[in-house]
Design a protein around this motif. Structure first.
Motif, PDB file in Angstrom:
ATOM      1  N   GLU A 230       7.023  -1.470  12.185  1.00  0.00           N
ATOM      2  CA  GLU A 230       7.226  -2.608  13.445  1.00  0.00           C
ATOM      3  C   GLU A 230       5.912  -2.973  13.779  1.00  0.00           C
ATOM      4  N   ILE A 231       5.637  -4.479  13.800  1.00  0.00           N
ATOM      5  CA  ILE A 231       4.196  -4.982  14.116  1.00  0.00           C
ATOM      6  C   ILE A 231       4.727  -5.857  15.198  1.00  0.00           C
ATOM      7  N   ILE A 232       4.207  -5.594  16.307  1.00  0.00           N
ATOM      8  CA  ILE A 232       4.433  -6.204  17.694  1.00  0.00           C
ATOM      9  C   ILE A 232       6.029  -6.481  17.543  1.00  0.00           C
ATOM     10  N   GLY A 233       6.945  -5.694  17.588  1.00  0.00           N
ATOM     11  CA  GLY A 233       8.227  -5.759  17.830  1.00  0.00           C
ATOM     12  C   GLY A 233       9.028  -6.423  16.704  1.00  0.00           C
ATOM     13  N   GLN A 234       8.229  -6.672  15.523  1.00  0.00           N
ATOM     14  CA  GLN A 234       8.940  -7.249  14.361  1.00  0.00           C
ATOM     15  C   GLN A 234       8.645  -5.981  13.270  1.00  0.00           C
ATOM     16  N   ALA A 235       9.826  -6.086  12.440  1.00  0.00           N
ATOM     17  CA  ALA A 235       9.852  -5.085  11.056  1.00  0.00           C
ATOM     18  C   ALA A 235       9.258  -5.932  10.100  1.00  0.00           C
ATOM     19  N   ALA A 236       8.338  -5.060   9.314  1.00  0.00           N
ATOM     20  CA  ALA A 236       7.544  -5.582   8.329  1.00  0.00           C
ATOM     21  C   ALA A 236       7.830  -4.644   7.070  1.00  0.00           C
ATOM     22  N   PRO A 237       8.062  -5.036   5.947  1.00  0.00           N
ATOM     23  CA  PRO A 237       8.273  -4.447   4.871  1.00  0.00           C
ATOM     24  C   PRO A 237       6.957  -3.663   4.341  1.00  0.00           C
TER      25      PRO A 237
ATOM     26  N   GLY B 217       4.010   5.920  -3.579  1.00  0.00           N
ATOM     27  CA  GLY B 217       4.109   7.142  -3.169  1.00  0.00           C
ATOM     28  C   GLY B 217       4.126   7.275  -1.508  1.00  0.00           C
ATOM     29  N   PRO B 218       4.218   8.314  -1.031  1.00  0.00           N
ATOM     30  CA  PRO B 218       4.016   8.337   0.376  1.00  0.00           C
ATOM     31  C   PRO B 218       2.578   7.719   0.842  1.00  0.00           C
ATOM     32  N   GLN B 219       2.642   6.955   1.840  1.00  0.00           N
ATOM     33  CA  GLN B 219       1.607   6.261   2.588  1.00  0.00           C
ATOM     34  C   GLN B 219       1.236   6.858   3.940  1.00  0.00           C
ATOM     35  N   LEU B 220       0.270   6.677   4.407  1.00  0.00           N
ATOM     36  CA  LEU B 220      -0.324   6.986   5.648  1.00  0.00           C
ATOM     37  C   LEU B 220       0.885   6.684   6.922  1.00  0.00           C
ATOM     38  N   PHE B 221       1.405   5.291   6.730  1.00  0.00           N
ATOM     39  CA  PHE B 221       2.402   4.737   7.440  1.00  0.00           C
ATOM     40  C   PHE B 221       3.696   5.541   7.602  1.00  0.00           C
ATOM     41  N   ASP B 222       4.053   6.361   6.441  1.00  0.00           N
ATOM     42  CA  ASP B 222       5.226   7.066   6.319  1.00  0.00           C
ATOM     43  C   ASP B 222       4.998   8.368   7.305  1.00  0.00           C
ATOM     44  N   TYR B 223       4.136   8.691   7.740  1.00  0.00           N
ATOM     45  CA  TYR B 223       3.977   9.896   8.629  1.00  0.00           C
ATOM     46  C   TYR B 223       3.907   9.727   9.956  1.00  0.00           C
ATOM     47  N   LEU B 224       3.686   8.146  10.287  1.00  0.00           N
ATOM     48  CA  LEU B 224       3.622   7.767  11.595  1.00  0.00           C
ATOM     49  C   LEU B 224       4.842   7.295  12.340  1.00  0.00           C
ATOM     50  N   PRO B 225       5.194   7.376  13.439  1.00  0.00           N
ATOM     51  CA  PRO B 225       6.434   6.703  13.963  1.00  0.00           C
ATOM     52  C   PRO B 225       6.341   5.102  13.661  1.00  0.00           C
ATOM     53  N   PRO B 226       7.318   4.462  13.815  1.00  0.00           N
ATOM     54  CA  PRO B 226       7.380   2.949  13.568  1.00  0.00           C
ATOM     55  C   PRO B 226       6.876   2.356  14.588  1.00  0.00           C
ATOM     56  N   GLU B 227       6.733   2.711  15.724  1.00  0.00           N
ATOM     57  CA  GLU B 227       6.092   1.943  16.933  1.00  0.00           C
ATOM     58  C   GLU B 227       4.604   1.691  16.660  1.00  0.00           C
ATOM     59  N   VAL B 228       3.958   3.184  16.459  1.00  0.00           N
ATOM     60  CA  VAL B 228       2.643   3.314  16.065  1.00  0.00           C
ATOM     61  C   VAL B 228       2.228   2.805  14.715  1.00  0.00           C
ATOM     62  N   ALA B 229       3.048   2.822  13.583  1.00  0.00           N
ATOM     63  CA  ALA B 229       2.646   2.417  12.080  1.00  0.00           C
ATOM     64  C   ALA B 229       2.510   1.058  12.243  1.00  0.00           C
ATOM     65  N   GLY B 230       3.153   0.224  13.082  1.00  0.00           N
ATOM     66  CA  GLY B 230       2.982  -1.113  13.238  1.00  0.00           C
ATOM     67  C   GLY B 230       1.439  -1.547  13.864  1.00  0.00           C
TER      68      GLY B 230
ATOM     69  N   VAL C   7      -5.566  -1.968  10.462  1.00  0.00           N
ATOM     70  CA  VAL C   7      -5.913  -2.009   9.221  1.00  0.00           C
ATOM     71  C   VAL C   7      -6.092  -3.444   8.678  1.00  0.00           C
ATOM     72  N   PHE C   8      -5.404  -4.370   9.002  1.00  0.00           N
ATOM     73  CA  PHE C   8      -5.345  -5.731   8.755  1.00  0.00           C
ATOM     74  C   PHE C   8      -6.488  -6.251   9.251  1.00  0.00           C
ATOM     75  N   ILE C   9      -6.669  -5.949  10.643  1.00  0.00           N
ATOM     76  CA  ILE C   9      -8.163  -6.692  11.325  1.00  0.00           C
ATOM     77  C   ILE C   9      -9.205  -5.785  10.734  1.00  0.00           C
ATOM     78  N   LEU C  10      -9.376  -4.623  10.246  1.00  0.00           N
ATOM     79  CA  LEU C  10     -10.422  -4.023   9.698  1.00  0.00           C
ATOM     80  C   LEU C  10     -10.822  -4.674   8.374  1.00  0.00           C
ATOM     81  N   TRP C  11      -9.619  -5.103   7.701  1.00  0.00           N
ATOM     82  CA  TRP C  11      -9.842  -5.708   6.314  1.00  0.00           C
ATOM     83  C   TRP C  11     -10.388  -7.164   6.533  1.00  0.00           C
ATOM     84  N   ILE C  12      -9.856  -7.855   7.624  1.00  0.00           N
ATOM     85  CA  ILE C  12     -10.589  -9.234   7.853  1.00  0.00           C
ATOM     86  C   ILE C  12     -11.821  -8.963   8.398  1.00  0.00           C
ATOM     87  N   ALA C  13     -12.039  -8.086   9.040  1.00  0.00           N
ATOM     88  CA  ALA C  13     -13.445  -8.151   9.521  1.00  0.00           C
ATOM     89  C   ALA C  13     -14.495  -7.723   8.452  1.00  0.00           C
ATOM     90  N   ARG C  14     -13.931  -6.802   7.438  1.00  0.00           N
ATOM     91  CA  ARG C  14     -14.608  -6.397   6.396  1.00  0.00           C
ATOM     92  C   ARG C  14     -14.942  -7.592   5.520  1.00  0.00           C
TER      93      ARG C  14
END
Length: 137
Positions: free
Chosen positions: A5-12, A17-30, A36-43
């Protein structure tokens, strides 16, 4: 397929294999995915900024090198002009000394010749006086 869930919307999430996001609750994973996206853009922006800065630095170094070479050339021209000026001043001093020496010599010659002329005029006057006197035999 796992979704976050990214700001209230579901994203696939990509499959695999299992990723970091698989171990986080959906609210936190978003939020983690957004971070991560912001860090990638910043980089990516940092990489572009770094490349642009390096390009500008190369231009500045090139300009600085050109200015340095121009300064060196001007310094050499100045040194040559100063050397030529010193040579001309030395020649002028020598010419003035020579002129003063010549003037002094001319004055001495004039005095000597005037003295000799006066002596010769005196001798001529004496000889004229002797010639005009009758000879005594």
């Amino acid at each position: 397929m796992t979704t976050i869930e990214i700001i209230g919307q579901a994203a696939p999430l990509p499959q695999g294999g299992p990723q970091l996001f698989d171990y986080l609750p959906p609210e936190v994973a978003g939020y983690a995915a957004l971070a991560v996206f912001i860090l990638w853009i910043a980089r990516k922006m940092y990489g572009e900024l770094l490349a642009d800065t390096r390009s500008r630095l190369a231009q500045v170094e090139s300009s600085l090198s050109a200015v340095s070479q121009d300064h060196q050339a001007k310094t050499e021209q100045l040194a040559a002009a100063q050397a030529e000026l010193a040579t001309i001043r030395a020649r002028l001093d020598a010419a003035q000394k020579s002129e003063r020496s010549c003037e002094a010599r001319m004055e001495r010659l004039e005095e000597r010749y005037e003295k000799r002329i006066a002596e010769l005029e005196h001798e001529i006057a004496q000889l004229r006086g002797e010639i005009s006197e009758p000879f005594q035999i």
